[in-house]
Design a protein around this motif. Structure first.
Motif, PDB file in Angstrom:
ATOM      1  N   VAL A   1       0.850  -1.194   0.000  1.00 43.28           N
ATOM      2  CA  VAL A   1       0.000   0.000   0.000  1.00 43.28           C
ATOM      3  C   VAL A   1       0.885   1.243   0.000  1.00 43.28           C
ATOM      4  O   VAL A   1       1.508   1.572   1.015  1.00 43.28           O
ATOM      5  CB  VAL A   1      -0.948   0.007   1.224  1.00 43.28           C
ATOM      6  CG1 VAL A   1      -1.842   1.242   1.186  1.00 43.28           C
ATOM      7  CG2 VAL A   1      -1.777  -1.262   1.274  1.00 43.28           C
ATOM      8  N   LYS A   2       0.996   1.872  -1.154  1.00 44.58           N
ATOM      9  CA  LYS A   2       1.808   3.081  -1.302  1.00 44.58           C
ATOM     10  C   LYS A   2       3.238   2.863  -0.819  1.00 44.58           C
ATOM     11  O   LYS A   2       3.819   3.700  -0.132  1.00 44.58           O
ATOM     12  CB  LYS A   2       1.160   4.262  -0.568  1.00 44.58           C
ATOM     13  CG  LYS A   2      -0.197   4.649  -1.114  1.00 44.58           C
ATOM     14  CD  LYS A   2      -0.789   5.838  -0.360  1.00 44.58           C
ATOM     15  CE  LYS A   2      -2.156   6.219  -0.936  1.00 44.58           C
ATOM     16  NZ  LYS A   2      -2.761   7.371  -0.199  1.00 44.58           N
ATOM     17  N   GLY A   3       3.770   1.702  -1.171  1.00 37.35           N
ATOM     18  CA  GLY A   3       5.155   1.408  -0.837  1.00 37.35           C
ATOM     19  C   GLY A   3       5.372   0.788   0.523  1.00 37.35           C
ATOM     20  O   GLY A   3       6.502   0.409   0.856  1.00 37.35           O
ATOM     21  N   ASP A   4       4.299   0.675   1.319  1.00 37.29           N
ATOM     22  CA  ASP A   4       4.406   0.045   2.638  1.00 37.29           C
ATOM     23  C   ASP A   4       3.929  -1.400   2.519  1.00 37.29           C
ATOM     24  O   ASP A   4       2.746  -1.650   2.260  1.00 37.29           O
ATOM     25  CB  ASP A   4       3.553   0.809   3.648  1.00 37.29           C
ATOM     26  CG  ASP A   4       3.715   0.271   5.071  1.00 37.29           C
ATOM     27  OD1 ASP A   4       4.671  -0.510   5.296  1.00 37.29           O
ATOM     28  OD2 ASP A   4       2.893   0.630   5.938  1.00 37.29           O
ATOM     29  N   LEU A   5       4.848  -2.347   2.710  1.00 32.56           N
ATOM     30  CA  LEU A   5       4.523  -3.764   2.593  1.00 32.56           C
ATOM     31  C   LEU A   5       4.098  -4.290   3.961  1.00 32.56           C
ATOM     32  O   LEU A   5       4.904  -4.367   4.880  1.00 32.56           O
ATOM     33  CB  LEU A   5       5.733  -4.537   2.071  1.00 32.56           C
ATOM     34  CG  LEU A   5       5.461  -5.898   1.428  1.00 32.56           C
ATOM     35  CD1 LEU A   5       4.632  -5.743   0.156  1.00 32.56           C
ATOM     36  CD2 LEU A   5       6.776  -6.601   1.108  1.00 32.56           C
ATOM     37  N   THR A   6       2.807  -4.625   4.086  1.00 32.37           N
ATOM     38  CA  THR A   6       2.269  -5.050   5.372  1.00 32.37           C
ATOM     39  C   THR A   6       1.850  -6.520   5.328  1.00 32.37           C
ATOM     40  O   THR A   6       1.495  -7.061   4.283  1.00 32.37           O
ATOM     41  CB  THR A   6       1.048  -4.204   5.779  1.00 32.37           C
ATOM     42  OG1 THR A   6       0.015  -4.344   4.787  1.00 32.37           O
ATOM     43  CG2 THR A   6       1.431  -2.747   5.897  1.00 32.37           C
ATOM     44  N   VAL A   7       1.892  -7.142   6.504  1.00 32.21           N
ATOM     45  CA  VAL A   7       1.461  -8.533   6.682  1.00 32.21           C
ATOM     46  C   VAL A   7       0.303  -8.513   7.669  1.00 32.21           C
ATOM     47  O   VAL A   7       0.453  -8.038   8.798  1.00 32.21           O
ATOM     48  CB  VAL A   7       2.607  -9.407   7.232  1.00 32.21           C
ATOM     49  CG1 VAL A   7       2.111 -10.815   7.534  1.00 32.21           C
ATOM     50  CG2 VAL A   7       3.767  -9.444   6.249  1.00 32.21           C
ATOM     51  N   ARG A   8      -0.862  -9.029   7.246  1.00 29.51           N
ATOM     52  CA  ARG A   8      -2.039  -8.998   8.109  1.00 29.51           C
ATOM     53  C   ARG A   8      -2.614 -10.398   8.314  1.00 29.51           C
ATOM     54  O   ARG A   8      -2.854 -11.123   7.356  1.00 29.51           O
ATOM     55  CB  ARG A   8      -3.127  -8.095   7.522  1.00 29.51           C
ATOM     56  CG  ARG A   8      -4.299  -7.874   8.491  1.00 29.51           C
ATOM     57  CD  ARG A   8      -5.321  -6.894   7.959  1.00 29.51           C
ATOM     58  NE  ARG A   8      -6.156  -7.496   6.926  1.00 29.51           N
ATOM     59  CZ  ARG A   8      -6.423  -6.925   5.763  1.00 29.51           C
ATOM     60  NH1 ARG A   8      -5.858  -5.768   5.453  1.00 29.51           N
ATOM     61  NH2 ARG A   8      -7.212  -7.519   4.897  1.00 29.51           N
ATOM     62  N   ARG A   9      -2.823 -10.747   9.548  1.00 30.19           N
ATOM     63  CA  ARG A   9      -3.433 -12.034   9.896  1.00 30.19           C
ATOM     64  C   ARG A   9      -4.879 -12.071   9.441  1.00 30.19           C
ATOM     65  O   ARG A   9      -5.645 -11.134   9.683  1.00 30.19           O
ATOM     66  CB  ARG A   9      -3.371 -12.252  11.414  1.00 30.19           C
ATOM     67  CG  ARG A   9      -4.022 -13.544  11.905  1.00 30.19           C
ATOM     68  CD  ARG A   9      -4.085 -13.535  13.421  1.00 30.19           C
ATOM     69  NE  ARG A   9      -4.578 -14.779  13.981  1.00 30.19           N
ATOM     70  CZ  ARG A   9      -5.881 -15.069  14.176  1.00 30.19           C
ATOM     71  NH1 ARG A   9      -6.796 -14.167  13.847  1.00 30.19           N
ATOM     72  NH2 ARG A   9      -6.245 -16.218  14.704  1.00 30.19           N
ATOM     73  N   GLU A  10      -5.273 -13.173   8.789  1.00 32.89           N
ATOM     74  CA  GLU A  10      -6.654 -13.365   8.375  1.00 32.89           C
ATOM     75  C   GLU A  10      -7.280 -14.542   9.140  1.00 32.89           C
ATOM     76  O   GLU A  10      -8.254 -14.381   9.840  1.00 32.89           O
ATOM     77  CB  GLU A  10      -6.721 -13.621   6.861  1.00 32.89           C
ATOM     78  CG  GLU A  10      -6.227 -12.449   6.021  1.00 32.89           C
ATOM     79  CD  GLU A  10      -7.135 -11.237   6.120  1.00 32.89           C
ATOM     80  OE1 GLU A  10      -8.371 -11.402   6.093  1.00 32.89           O
ATOM     81  OE2 GLU A  10      -6.594 -10.107   6.239  1.00 32.89           O
ATOM     82  N   VAL A  11      -6.737 -15.733   8.967  1.00 35.13           N
ATOM     83  CA  VAL A  11      -7.232 -16.962   9.597  1.00 35.13           C
ATOM     84  C   VAL A  11      -8.754 -17.059   9.453  1.00 35.13           C
ATOM     85  O   VAL A  11      -9.503 -17.054  10.434  1.00 35.13           O
ATOM     86  CB  VAL A  11      -6.797 -17.087  11.077  1.00 35.13           C
ATOM     87  CG1 VAL A  11      -7.133 -18.483  11.608  1.00 35.13           C
ATOM     88  CG2 VAL A  11      -5.307 -16.840  11.219  1.00 35.13           C
ATOM     89  N   LYS A  12      -9.189 -17.131   8.207  1.00 32.52           N
ATOM     90  CA  LYS A  12     -10.608 -17.295   7.886  1.00 32.52           C
ATOM     91  C   LYS A  12     -10.806 -18.662   7.247  1.00 32.52           C
ATOM     92  O   LYS A  12     -10.286 -18.931   6.165  1.00 32.52           O
ATOM     93  CB  LYS A  12     -11.074 -16.183   6.946  1.00 32.52           C
ATOM     94  CG  LYS A  12     -11.039 -14.796   7.584  1.00 32.52           C
ATOM     95  CD  LYS A  12     -11.515 -13.729   6.622  1.00 32.52           C
ATOM     96  CE  LYS A  12     -11.480 -12.346   7.272  1.00 32.52           C
ATOM     97  NZ  LYS A  12     -11.925 -11.279   6.332  1.00 32.52           N
ATOM     98  N   PHE A  13     -11.562 -19.529   7.927  1.00 30.22           N
ATOM     99  CA  PHE A  13     -11.821 -20.874   7.440  1.00 30.22           C
ATOM    100  C   PHE A  13     -13.066 -20.876   6.563  1.00 30.22           C
ATOM    101  O   PHE A  13     -14.056 -20.207   6.879  1.00 30.22           O
ATOM    102  CB  PHE A  13     -12.020 -21.835   8.609  1.00 30.22           C
ATOM    103  CG  PHE A  13     -10.767 -22.118   9.391  1.00 30.22           C
ATOM    104  CD1 PHE A  13      -9.979 -23.207   9.084  1.00 30.22           C
ATOM    105  CD2 PHE A  13     -10.377 -21.295  10.433  1.00 30.22           C
ATOM    106  CE1 PHE A  13      -8.822 -23.489   9.801  1.00 30.22           C
ATOM    107  CE2 PHE A  13      -9.227 -21.558  11.167  1.00 30.22           C
ATOM    108  CZ  PHE A  13      -8.447 -22.650  10.844  1.00 30.22           C
TER     109      PHE A  13
END
Length: 245
Positions: free
Chosen positions: A205-217
């Protein structure tokens, strides 16, 4: 020495697995997101590993009574115990849906033999297919030196065949950046009939590489994950080759 040997041993400076990290960041429901860019870890090769084992409380079932009569069976190596029981049929696979900055989309996964490419589009490579949840597990490499060409990546886990059994496995997805601590996401929620799980979303996102937990079954396969995240791919019934089984 083969390509993957060099990659795992870290003898090539082009493939830093980040395995020397001494601590870990655990993504949870309360702490869902971390920025690779802000940690100075948005370069080199990001290693994404899936490993699993049977839940100790579920191993044995009827065997528990036998263990009382034969307590020395407790000293049988765990891998031998696990592979002598029907529950070993659980086969978790690691995959990645990708969307690049130029609009191209696709998937990297064992099913169908979509193993990807590391040094050219889509800059994602699956190392292989682990059928038994061994110590090394399954691994996807992402070439973050091409991060500007990556829009978003959805790391997911699915059960190819056999009985859905996310509730009987202890699975963990670990991200090893080229720099800084590893990032861990546990799949500990009990969803006995689920066949797929969206684990983590990596976004630029606009050069910011983020890691976001989802854990959706979900109770379907990759197509259901696709609809959930609006990927827009066309899916058909796929099969593993004999070499991948």
């Amino acid at each position: 020495m083969g390509f993957w040997d060099e990659l795992w041993r870290g003898r090539s400076t082009d493939f830093d697995s980040g395995s020397a990290a001494s601590n870990a960041i655990e993504l949870t429901k309360r702490h869902r997101q971390v920025s690779l860019t802000k940690q100075g870890a948005a370069t080199g090769n990001l290693r994404v590993n899936l490993s699993w084992r049977m839940r100790t409380s579920d191993i044995g079932g009827p065997e528990r009574g036998r263990l009382l009569k034969h307590p020395f069976r407790l000293f049988t190596p765990e891998v031998v115990q696990g592979h002598t029981q029907s529950m070993v049929n659980v086969d978790l696979d690691l995959g990645c849906m990708y969307e690049l900055a130029d609009g191209s989309k696709g998937v990297v996964q064992p099913l169908g033999g979509f193993f990807g490419e590391l040094n050219e589009s889509p800059y994602i490579k699956l190392s292989g297919d682990d059928r038994f949840g061994s110590g090394s597990g399954e691994t996807i490499f992402v070439n973050l030196d091409h991060r500007d060409e990556i829009k978003r990546l959805l790391i997911f886990v699915y059960i190819y065949d056999q009985t859905p059994a996310f509730d009987r496995t202890h699975a963990i997805v670990t991200l090893y950046p080229s720099n800084g601590p590893r990032i861990e996401i546990g799949l500990d929620e009990r969803h006995p009939q689920a066949r797929s799980c969206a684990v983590v979303l990596i976004e630029n996102v606009k050069g910011d590489l983020t890691v976001r937990r989802e854990v959706k079954f979900v109770y379907g396969f990759q197509a259901e994950l696709d609809r959930l995240y609006g990927w827009g791919l066309q899916w058909g019934r796929g099969y593993k080759s004999k070499a991948d089984r």
